[in-house]
Scaffold this active site. Sequence first.
Site, mmCIF file in Angstrom:
data_model
loop_
_atom_site.group_PDB
_atom_site.id
_atom_site.type_symbol
_atom_site.label_atom_id
_atom_site.label_comp_id
_atom_site.label_asym_id
_atom_site.label_seq_id
_atom_site.Cartn_x
_atom_site.Cartn_y
_atom_site.Cartn_z
ATOM 1 N N ASN A 1 8.924 0.755 -9.197
ATOM 2 C CA ASN A 1 9.955 1.410 -8.373
ATOM 3 C C ASN A 1 11.173 0.494 -8.303
ATOM 4 O O ASN A 1 11.114 -0.659 -8.737
ATOM 5 C CB ASN A 1 9.381 1.738 -6.980
ATOM 6 C CG ASN A 1 8.907 0.480 -6.278
ATOM 7 O OD1 ASN A 1 9.687 -0.410 -5.991
ATOM 8 N ND2 ASN A 1 7.601 0.378 -6.039
ATOM 9 N N ASP B 1 2.049 3.464 -5.415
ATOM 10 C CA ASP B 1 0.946 4.246 -4.844
ATOM 11 C C ASP B 1 -0.147 4.507 -5.872
ATOM 12 O O ASP B 1 -1.293 4.722 -5.517
ATOM 13 C CB ASP B 1 1.484 5.570 -4.298
ATOM 14 C CG ASP B 1 2.329 5.346 -3.050
ATOM 15 O OD1 ASP B 1 1.917 4.514 -2.217
ATOM 16 O OD2 ASP B 1 3.410 5.960 -2.931
ATOM 17 N N LYS C 1 -0.731 -1.974 -27.425
ATOM 18 C CA LYS C 1 0.257 -0.913 -27.229
ATOM 19 C C LYS C 1 -0.324 0.435 -27.683
ATOM 20 O O LYS C 1 -0.895 0.544 -28.780
ATOM 21 C CB LYS C 1 1.520 -1.241 -28.029
ATOM 22 C CG LYS C 1 2.628 -0.249 -27.782
ATOM 23 C CD LYS C 1 3.861 -0.560 -28.582
ATOM 24 C CE LYS C 1 4.815 0.615 -28.469
ATOM 25 N NZ LYS C 1 5.954 0.492 -29.372
ATOM 26 N N PHE D 1 7.365 -1.012 6.912
ATOM 27 C CA PHE D 1 8.602 -0.347 6.490
ATOM 28 C C PHE D 1 8.278 1.057 6.022
ATOM 29 O O PHE D 1 7.166 1.313 5.554
ATOM 30 C CB PHE D 1 9.266 -1.114 5.337
ATOM 31 C CG PHE D 1 10.106 -2.264 5.813
ATOM 32 C CD1 PHE D 1 9.501 -3.427 6.253
ATOM 33 C CD2 PHE D 1 11.494 -2.170 5.843
ATOM 34 C CE1 PHE D 1 10.268 -4.487 6.712
ATOM 35 C CE2 PHE D 1 12.268 -3.224 6.299
ATOM 36 C CZ PHE D 1 11.653 -4.386 6.727
ATOM 37 N N LYS E 1 3.405 7.181 10.563
ATOM 38 C CA LYS E 1 2.879 6.101 9.700
ATOM 39 C C LYS E 1 2.498 4.890 10.540
ATOM 40 O O LYS E 1 1.490 4.236 10.291
ATOM 41 C CB LYS E 1 3.960 5.663 8.699
ATOM 42 C CG LYS E 1 3.736 6.201 7.312
ATOM 43 C CD LYS E 1 4.832 5.760 6.352
ATOM 44 C CE LYS E 1 5.004 6.852 5.309
ATOM 45 N NZ LYS E 1 6.065 6.618 4.369
ATOM 46 N N LYS F 1 -1.230 3.381 10.591
ATOM 47 C CA LYS F 1 -1.496 2.060 10.003
ATOM 48 C C LYS F 1 -1.649 0.971 11.067
ATOM 49 O O LYS F 1 -1.726 -0.214 10.739
ATOM 50 C CB LYS F 1 -0.394 1.692 9.002
ATOM 51 C CG LYS F 1 -0.269 2.724 7.872
ATOM 52 C CD LYS F 1 0.595 2.245 6.722
ATOM 53 C CE LYS F 1 0.747 3.356 5.689
ATOM 54 N NZ LYS F 1 1.240 2.895 4.404
HETATM 55 N N1 CTP Z 1 2.061 0.000 1.991
HETATM 56 C C1 CTP Z 1 0.980 -0.808 1.701
HETATM 57 N N2 CTP Z 1 0.136 -0.498 0.669
HETATM 58 C C2 CTP Z 1 0.345 0.596 -0.106
HETATM 59 C C3 CTP Z 1 1.452 1.439 0.176
HETATM 60 C C4 CTP Z 1 2.299 1.100 1.236
HETATM 61 O O1 CTP Z 1 0.776 -1.796 2.408
HETATM 62 N N3 CTP Z 1 -0.493 0.843 -1.115
HETATM 63 C C5 CTP Z 1 2.932 -0.356 3.115
HETATM 64 C C6 CTP Z 1 4.364 -0.650 2.692
HETATM 65 O O2 CTP Z 1 4.535 -2.038 2.413
HETATM 66 C C7 CTP Z 1 5.162 -0.244 3.927
HETATM 67 C C8 CTP Z 1 4.323 0.870 4.525
HETATM 68 O O3 CTP Z 1 3.009 0.746 3.983
HETATM 69 O O4 CTP Z 1 5.260 -1.278 4.884
HETATM 70 C C9 CTP Z 1 4.822 2.275 4.263
HETATM 71 O O5 CTP Z 1 5.004 2.471 2.889
HETATM 72 P P1 CTP Z 1 5.434 3.903 2.311
HETATM 73 O O6 CTP Z 1 5.452 3.830 0.830
HETATM 74 O O7 CTP Z 1 6.665 4.384 3.029
HETATM 75 O O8 CTP Z 1 4.256 4.810 2.847
HETATM 76 P P2 CTP Z 1 2.992 5.459 2.205
HETATM 77 O O9 CTP Z 1 1.856 5.127 3.114
HETATM 78 O O10 CTP Z 1 2.840 5.094 0.768
HETATM 79 O O11 CTP Z 1 3.302 7.007 2.411
HETATM 80 P P3 CTP Z 1 4.039 8.108 1.512
HETATM 81 O O12 CTP Z 1 4.299 7.488 0.161
HETATM 82 O O13 CTP Z 1 3.084 9.219 1.474
HETATM 83 O O14 CTP Z 1 5.306 8.420 2.275
#
Ligand code: CTP
Length: 394
Positions: free
Chosen positions: A204, A273, A283, A317, A331, A335
Amino acid sequence: MKKVLLGVTGGIAAYKSAELARYFVRGGAEVQVVMTPDALQFISPLTFQTLTGRPVYIELYSEASEKIRHIELLKDIDVFVVAPATANSIGKMAGGIADNLLTTLYLAAECPVVVIPSMNINMFEHQAVTGNLEKLCSYGCHVMDPDSGELACGVYGRGRMPEPQDIYNYTRAVLTAKDFKGLKALVTAGPTREHLDPVRFLSNPSTGLMGYSLARALKERGAEVTLISGPTHLQTPSGIDNVAVTTGEDMYNAVFEHYKDCDLIIKAAAVSDFRPLQVAADKVKKNDLLSTLELAKNRDILLELGKEKGKRIFVGFAAETNDAVQNAHDKMLKKNLDLIVVNNLKEPGAGFAVQTNRVSIIDRSGEVENLPMMEKEHLAHRILDRTSKFFPVS
Ligand code: CTP
């Protein structure tokens, strides 16, 4: 840092002080420059006058002013930064010699004094100079270590004036209240990379700037900091342990290895994710890629950590595009966080790969603090201002 007195002495690095003056001005400070007569050999006062919008002072005595100039110039000054500080000026300051405006101001100054030595390596390592620097430290001056590298005289070694941004950060750290002293903090930053094969990965646009700014700000405010970072182009702030990781799984393992004795955990990383179920050692031919690509979900690090929270404070975040505040609040509860910092990616100047961000900070009671758009460096301090309320000074 509202008012900075910048003292420029006669060394070749004086040209870098112009850039330093710009950093202070950009940081919102009023900058007053004083120069030694020798500094005029290296840079024109007009350069500083143009950058700071204020006249530059050199002479101790002036017919134009009836006031005692050195006392007047020190009024309301937050910090006196001498950059570059030559061996000669360091010697005078250490010996209490006040034979020009700059050295006289040093003797009369009551504010913190930052000294940036800059000279040839042999001079820097001469006992006379090291002894004088030790004296200045014992008088309460903050002496910044010079960099190593190519010196103006063509020799490699210690003695080079650090980059203006590093001097700016050092000075800010000197002035920052140590409200996180005694605390251990863990910060995650940057993206993760999930390789499909040696030449392709899922990731990302995160640059890591927000997490690195938080780590630096925590260090400036007295915390012991571990930074767990995905791949970025950023330099680790000095005095911080950096654990480099690549994948979400690496980050999971590193966080679980380091979190136990931490008081504060800030998860600014943008963890992928998903990851490819299989990572090919060689490759993969593009025609075979789609038929073999299968994704698996990465473990949610914060969610898992939330189950082992104890007395630790967790800050997360969220980057959202719709119903930002509501989604982020959900969230936070899911969490088990204490605070969540949310930015709406649809707003200009907010989000990934920009220097600025516009965020809201939400706590468990649902109270929302909306912050204006600002540089991530400054935002880090605002987030810590809010976080510090969980650690009342005893
Ligand atoms: N986070 C994490 N581990 C993951 C994904 C996210 O610890 N595998 C943490 C990020 O560092 C951030 C928070 O969770 O502090 C929210 O991340 P975000 O990507 O906004 O949320 P998701 O839980 O992935 O939700 P979605 O993508 O469905 O919005």
